[in-house]
Design an enzyme around this catalytic site. Structure first.
Site, short mmCIF file in Angstrom:
data_model
loop_
_atom_site.label_atom_id
_atom_site.label_comp_id
_atom_site.label_asym_id
_atom_site.label_seq_id
_atom_site.Cartn_x
_atom_site.Cartn_y
_atom_site.Cartn_z
N THR A 189 -5.00 17.90 4.65
CA THR A 189 -4.16 17.76 3.45
C THR A 189 -2.74 17.39 3.85
O THR A 189 -2.28 17.72 4.94
CB THR A 189 -4.15 19.06 2.61
OG1 THR A 189 -3.24 18.91 1.53
CG2 THR A 189 -3.75 20.26 3.44
N ARG A 190 -2.09 16.66 2.96
CA ARG A 190 -0.66 16.40 3.15
C ARG A 190 0.07 16.73 1.85
O ARG A 190 1.17 16.24 1.60
CB ARG A 190 -0.40 14.96 3.59
CG ARG A 190 -0.92 13.92 2.62
CD ARG A 190 -0.80 12.52 3.20
NE ARG A 190 -1.75 11.63 2.59
CZ ARG A 190 -1.44 10.69 1.68
NH1 ARG A 190 -0.20 10.54 1.29
NH2 ARG A 190 -2.36 9.91 1.19
N HIS A 194 -3.46 22.70 -4.90
CA HIS A 194 -3.58 23.21 -6.27
C HIS A 194 -5.02 23.66 -6.48
O HIS A 194 -5.83 23.65 -5.57
CB HIS A 194 -3.14 22.14 -7.27
CG HIS A 194 -1.71 21.71 -7.09
ND1 HIS A 194 -0.66 22.62 -7.14
CD2 HIS A 194 -1.14 20.51 -6.83
CE1 HIS A 194 0.48 21.96 -6.93
NE2 HIS A 194 0.21 20.70 -6.72
N HIS A 197 -8.09 21.39 -5.23
CA HIS A 197 -8.43 21.39 -3.81
C HIS A 197 -8.84 22.78 -3.31
O HIS A 197 -9.64 22.90 -2.39
CB HIS A 197 -7.30 20.78 -2.99
CG HIS A 197 -7.23 19.29 -3.14
ND1 HIS A 197 -6.06 18.59 -3.20
CD2 HIS A 197 -8.21 18.37 -3.27
CE1 HIS A 197 -6.32 17.30 -3.36
NE2 HIS A 197 -7.62 17.15 -3.41
N ARG A 283 -11.77 12.10 -2.94
CA ARG A 283 -11.53 10.73 -3.38
C ARG A 283 -10.18 10.30 -2.84
O ARG A 283 -9.28 11.11 -2.64
CB ARG A 283 -11.55 10.69 -4.90
CG ARG A 283 -12.81 11.28 -5.46
CD ARG A 283 -13.19 10.73 -6.80
NE ARG A 283 -12.07 10.60 -7.72
CZ ARG A 283 -12.19 10.15 -8.97
NH1 ARG A 283 -13.38 9.83 -9.41
NH2 ARG A 283 -11.15 10.05 -9.74
#
Ligand SMILES: [Zn+2]
Length: 377
Positions: A189-190, A194, A197, A283
């Protein structure tokens, strides 16, 4: 860290975890110096730690051409993106010192060759666009004209952004083994995490032993949420909503390339080296702007033979809280109309946070929102 057998975990890419750490050579001061960009320093550090196993240095022409053309190293092993060092001229010496932009020397490179390369071809094949408005393509076009290849020996590791979260592949592997995990899913993740995720990571975690939350902390675009703010978000989320013995938070020191589909594969291979048997691919993984189709980063895995990567990609749909279902869901699991779904655009979320308003609990955890509101203030 005590020695724990890690042979129950997935094998590193190519079979062996590479270790390019070594001693500072006595003749260091006499060597010509090549200055690395931030991205190249990130790559160097990952070469040192084994995160880029089986690579032992910056790529030579044969590997480079093969990767650009067919997403494989010359040996045939899948590899998605070039790991190259750009220079102005061929080295006049058979060894050079590698330094960061401040001049601090980090490593020695045994020069194997220098070669020219076609930036547009690399852009087209790796980024699927030659548009210089794409941040990865822009960086490629701004690079020096030759690639300098050879094995590296790293004697000075760059200062990690988060020392407490800096774990090399050997260390995450030991941590997994110590907890008795065999099957581990990695989450790249970057962004702050929330509810959507959080849901993906928990659905994935239901099927394996452990979860590695592995935020990228290398260079990102200027408009991404700053890394220290993100790390605070991860900490409050994990503290409040994940069992401690099932999750490990550690930093992934890579720089973003924004290469979308190819970067998804590259990210998966790196996480395999960290000991993950599974990898979450959502996605628009590693995408930017409108350069990639929504599912391109998932579809590209079909270009490889099944199980050839060994690490198993786990593909996820966009998810949301559905009021009718009364739970988090996605188009795969919820039959209801959009009106029932709690959806906020990125712009709307930023507006709320900037105004000091907490977004709905169905969208983001209050603790995460509070960290972000504080940061926006
Ligand atoms: Zn529903």
């Amino acid at each position: 860290m005590s020695v724990v057998a890690t042979d129950t975990l997935i094998a590193p890419h190519g079979g062996t975890l590479v270790d390019r750490a070594g001693d500072r050579p006595r003749d260091l001061d006499s060597l010509p110096v090549v200055t690395l960009t931030g991205r190249e320093v990130s790559d160097l550090d990952m070469l040192a730690s084994g995160a880029l196993s089986p690579l032992e240095g910056f790529m030579g022409r044969e590997d480079y051409e093969s990767v650009v053309e067919s997403m494989r190293l010359a040996s045939g092993l899948p590899w998605a993106l070039p790991v190259c060092l750009a220079v102005d001229e061929a080295a006049a010496s058979d060894r050079v010192a590698l330094a960061d932009e401040s001049g601090r020397k980090l490593a020695v490179l045994e020069v194997a060759e220098a070669y020219d390369y076609d930036k547009e071809r690399e852009a087209e094949n790796c980024f699927r666009t030659t548009d210089d408005a794409h941040p990865g393509v822009a960086r490629l076009y701004a690079q020096k004209p030759l690639y300098l290849a050879g094995r590296v020996t790293v004697f000075e590791r760059p200062e990690p952004s988060f020392p407490a979260l800096a774990l090399d592949p050997a260390e995450t592997r030991a941590a997994f083994a110590e907890r008795g995990w065999k099957r581990v899913v990695g989450f790249q993740t970057r962004n702050p995490i929330h509810r959507a995720h959080e849901y993906l990571t928990k659905v994935a975690l239901e099927t394996v032993d452990g979860l590695l939350v592995h935020p990228l902390v290398g260079d990102t675009k200027g408009d991404d949420v700053p890394v220290d703010v993100r790390v605070d978000c991860y900490r409050v989320l994990l503290d409040g909503y994940y069992p401690e013995d099932r999750v490990l938070l550690s930093a992934f020191p890579a720089a973003m390339r924004y290469a979308g589909p190819r970067e998804a594969i590259w990210h998966a291979i790196c996480r395999k080296n960290y000991g993950c048997s599974h990898f979450i691919v959502g996605r628009d993984h590693a995408g930017v702007g409108d350069y990639y189709g929504t599912y391109d980063a998932q579809l590209i895995f079909d270009d490889l033979e099944p199980h050839e990567l060994d690490i198993e990609p786990m593909f996820f749909e966009h998810s949301y809280f559905c009021n009718a279902c009364g739970t988090m869901a996605s188009a795969k699991t919820c039959p209801h109309d959009k009106d029932e779904h709690v959806f906020l655009s990125g712009t709307k979320v930023r507006e709320l946070l900037a105004a000091g308003d907490v977004p709905p609990e169905e969208f983001t955890r209050r603790e995460v929102a509070e960290v972000l509101i504080e940061a926006y203030r």
